[in-house]
Motif scaffolding. Structure first.
Motif, PDB file in Angstrom:
ATOM      1  N   THR A 272       0.932  -1.327  -0.031  1.00  0.00           N
ATOM      2  CA  THR A 272       0.015  -0.029   0.074  1.00  0.00           C
ATOM      3  C   THR A 272       0.968   1.273  -0.042  1.00  0.00           C
ATOM      4  O   THR A 272       2.010   1.325   0.152  1.00  0.00           O
ATOM      5  N   ASP A 273       0.344   2.395  -0.337  1.00  0.00           N
ATOM      6  CA  ASP A 273       0.791   3.698  -0.225  1.00  0.00           C
ATOM      7  C   ASP A 273       1.520   3.850   1.190  1.00  0.00           C
ATOM      8  O   ASP A 273       2.672   4.419   1.272  1.00  0.00           O
ATOM      9  N   GLU A 274       0.733   3.525   2.036  1.00  0.00           N
ATOM     10  CA  GLU A 274       1.085   3.575   3.361  1.00  0.00           C
ATOM     11  C   GLU A 274       2.369   3.057   3.689  1.00  0.00           C
ATOM     12  O   GLU A 274       3.338   3.609   4.402  1.00  0.00           O
ATOM     13  N   SER A 275       2.511   1.844   3.395  1.00  0.00           N
ATOM     14  CA  SER A 275       3.876   1.155   3.651  1.00  0.00           C
ATOM     15  C   SER A 275       4.759   1.651   2.954  1.00  0.00           C
ATOM     16  O   SER A 275       6.118   1.623   3.546  1.00  0.00           O
ATOM     17  N   ILE A 276       4.879   2.177   1.806  1.00  0.00           N
ATOM     18  CA  ILE A 276       5.784   2.756   0.921  1.00  0.00           C
ATOM     19  C   ILE A 276       6.428   4.150   1.869  1.00  0.00           C
ATOM     20  O   ILE A 276       7.481   4.055   1.836  1.00  0.00           O
ATOM     21  N   GLY A 277       5.463   4.874   2.415  1.00  0.00           N
ATOM     22  CA  GLY A 277       5.613   5.901   2.872  1.00  0.00           C
ATOM     23  C   GLY A 277       6.592   5.889   4.302  1.00  0.00           C
ATOM     24  O   GLY A 277       7.381   6.251   4.677  1.00  0.00           O
ATOM     25  N   VAL A 278       6.116   4.526   4.972  1.00  0.00           N
ATOM     26  CA  VAL A 278       6.803   3.981   6.328  1.00  0.00           C
ATOM     27  C   VAL A 278       8.126   3.523   5.838  1.00  0.00           C
ATOM     28  O   VAL A 278       9.031   4.066   6.515  1.00  0.00           O
ATOM     29  N   TYR A 279       8.261   2.698   4.991  1.00  0.00           N
ATOM     30  CA  TYR A 279       9.681   2.412   4.530  1.00  0.00           C
ATOM     31  C   TYR A 279      10.824   3.530   4.004  1.00  0.00           C
ATOM     32  O   TYR A 279      11.794   3.602   4.395  1.00  0.00           O
ATOM     33  N   ASN A 280       9.899   4.488   3.331  1.00  0.00           N
ATOM     34  CA  ASN A 280      10.990   5.587   2.987  1.00  0.00           C
ATOM     35  C   ASN A 280      11.386   6.283   4.218  1.00  0.00           C
ATOM     36  O   ASN A 280      12.632   6.722   4.136  1.00  0.00           O
ATOM     37  N   VAL A 281      10.918   6.518   5.121  1.00  0.00           N
ATOM     38  CA  VAL A 281      11.252   7.106   6.359  1.00  0.00           C
ATOM     39  C   VAL A 281      12.227   6.530   7.212  1.00  0.00           C
ATOM     40  O   VAL A 281      13.355   7.176   7.361  1.00  0.00           O
ATOM     41  N   ALA A 282      12.208   4.829   6.982  1.00  0.00           N
ATOM     42  CA  ALA A 282      13.192   4.245   7.557  1.00  0.00           C
ATOM     43  C   ALA A 282      14.573   4.493   6.726  1.00  0.00           C
ATOM     44  O   ALA A 282      15.593   4.493   7.094  1.00  0.00           O
ATOM     45  N   LEU A 283      14.181   4.289   5.446  1.00  0.00           N
ATOM     46  CA  LEU A 283      15.424   4.391   4.660  1.00  0.00           C
ATOM     47  C   LEU A 283      15.952   5.779   4.575  1.00  0.00           C
ATOM     48  O   LEU A 283      17.403   5.886   4.618  1.00  0.00           O
ATOM     49  N   LYS A 284      15.418   6.857   4.881  1.00  0.00           N
ATOM     50  CA  LYS A 284      15.868   8.215   4.827  1.00  0.00           C
ATOM     51  C   LYS A 284      16.911   8.151   6.193  1.00  0.00           C
ATOM     52  O   LYS A 284      17.937   8.824   6.063  1.00  0.00           O
ATOM     53  N   LEU A 285      16.258   7.685   7.214  1.00  0.00           N
ATOM     54  CA  LEU A 285      17.112   7.853   8.602  1.00  0.00           C
ATOM     55  C   LEU A 285      18.354   6.953   8.486  1.00  0.00           C
ATOM     56  O   LEU A 285      19.396   7.236   8.826  1.00  0.00           O
TER      57      LEU A 285
END
Length: 432
Positions: free
Chosen positions: A259-272
């Protein structure tokens, strides 16, 4: 840890001290760039939530794939070519000629992506809401290609502060400023991508002005055959393409299954987790032209000492950063909202692999600056295949944690394989 760093600094020669000095400035610019990226993401998550962040990130993945192809590997080859003072002084024409070719090619890519938009948005991702974000993302491609080529030329000459500004600080810092201005006028989700476009082209204009000033003249005359230069750049493009694919393929495949939500959460982890790459990017910013010059002039002992020094310094700094992120992972993720704490395991996996890879040294830069770009390309292709396979196997089963594992394994294969090649074939020890 403080004693180890002090010991390294005491034993440093002039080149090593220069790497430290320029690396510190680079890290400052990188930190500003990361902060700009975080503020940009915070603006999205606080105003529109994880779902919109997922759509924006998916658009950025397409943008990054296209820009790396549009650059044709020229930005990396420019570092190698202009690391020699004579080429900088006598042959600025090569830069302008390849810049024009790259701009035309990247514009052609935009046309292809525009006319195939329904296939990508509807057939591939099945996300109709992606359409307006996709459109503004692909319009940014030529500007970012030009900016990266200018940054590559400036990096070769040692203008590391400008290089750091263009590849790190400028893009999201300017985008954040523009999105705040547009949001003040009218709150609209699409402002996020329009602000990104504005930021890219303002940065492009600055990059062109600075580079033209540094070359001191504009000329399209060159004794070097630009087509031969492009042919030499091609393996570098493939390696760089695969590097971007490895960095964004997980997001791309998450877009298919999650889902869009999962992608958004993963991106934040990736950014950190990207904060852990601070040190290697800072070191590589000035290391690349130096090792290219030392290798070209057959100064092997000095070359090897510089490689050893950079690996030790990188590992120590990465260890400190990883420790902070892993210990306080819940707090960092919580800054973006409670829903983002679901990315905790993915963040720890991604941080851990960056630490392991820091221990094998700047393998990619060393191979490309010493004429081993084809071998590096083969290793990169194998790593990409592993990444693709693991992503398709693990993401449907484990979601964002599966994506993190796939990225970790493939990056390790890439770095360790390059490290082993350099030791066995060239007797260059890059690891601790």
């Amino acid at each position: 840890m403080r004693d180890k760093i002090s010991k390294i600094l005491r034993k440093s020669d002039q080149d090593q001290k220069e790497i430290i000095k320029k690396g510190i400035f680079f890290m400052g610019f990188r930190a500003t760039g990361i902060l700009g990226g975080y503020l940009f993401t915070l603006y999205i998550t606080n105003n529109y939530g994880a779902s919109l962040n997922g759509l924006v990130v998916l658009s950025f993945s397409i943008f990054m794939f296209a820009t790396i192809i549009g650059r044709l590997g020229i930005d990396v080859n420019l570092i190698k070519f202009y690391s020699t003072e004579k080429n900088w002084e006598e042959n600025p024409g090569l830069f302008y000629r390849v810049l024009l070719k790259s701009f035309l090619f990247s514009s052609f890519l935009v046309a292809i992506l525009y006319f195939s938009r329904d296939f990508v948005i509807i057939n591939l991702f099945e996300k109709p809401r992606l359409k307006p974000y996709y459109f503004w993302a692909i319009l940014s491609i030529p500007g970012w290609v030009i900016t990266m080529l200018c940054a590559g030329a400036l990096r070769a000459k040692g203008y590391n502060n400008w290089f750091a500004f263009f590849i790190n600080t400028g893009r999201f810092s300017l985008a954040f400023i523009f999105v705040c201005i547009l949001g003040w006028i009218e709150m609209n989700p699409i402002n996020v991508m329009i602000a990104h476009l504005y930021g890219i082209y303002v940065l492009t204009l600055i990059a062109l002005i600075v580079t033209v000033k540094k070359f001191k003249r504009v000329s399209f005359k060159s004794e070097i055959n630009t087509w031969a230069f492009l042919k030499e750049s091609f393996p570098m493009m493939l390696s760089s393409t695969i590097m971007i694919f490895l960095g964004w393929m997980d997001t791309f495949i998450l877009g298919i299954y999650e889902t869009d939500e999962s992608i958004g959460v993963y991106n934040v982890a990736l950014k950190l987790a990207l904060v852990t790459s601070f040190s290697i990017e800072a070191i590589n910013s000035s290391l690349a032209p130096k090792i290219a010059n030392l290798y070209l002039n057959d100064l092997r002992e000095k070359f090897l000492n510089l490689v050893k020094f950079s690996t030790r310094l990188n590992f120590i700094l990465t260890l400190l950063i990883v420790a902070v992120l892993v210990i306080f992972n819940q707090w960092f993720l919580g800054i973006f909202g409670e829903e983002f704490k679901a990315g905790s395991v993915a963040l720890i996996i991604l941080c851990s692999i960056h630490l392991i890879n820091s221990s094998v040294g700047s393998v990619g830069i060393i191979m490309q600056m010493t004429g081993k770009q084809k071998q590096y390309q083969y290793i990169a292709i194998i790593s990409l295949c592993i990444n693709l396979l693991l992503n398709f196997i693990l993401i449907p089963r484990y979601g964002i944690n599966g994506a993190a594992i796939a990225t970790a394994v493939s990056l390790s294969v890439w770095n360790v394989s390059g490290c082993v090649y350099l030791k066995r074939k060239e007797n260059i020890k890059t690891y601790l």
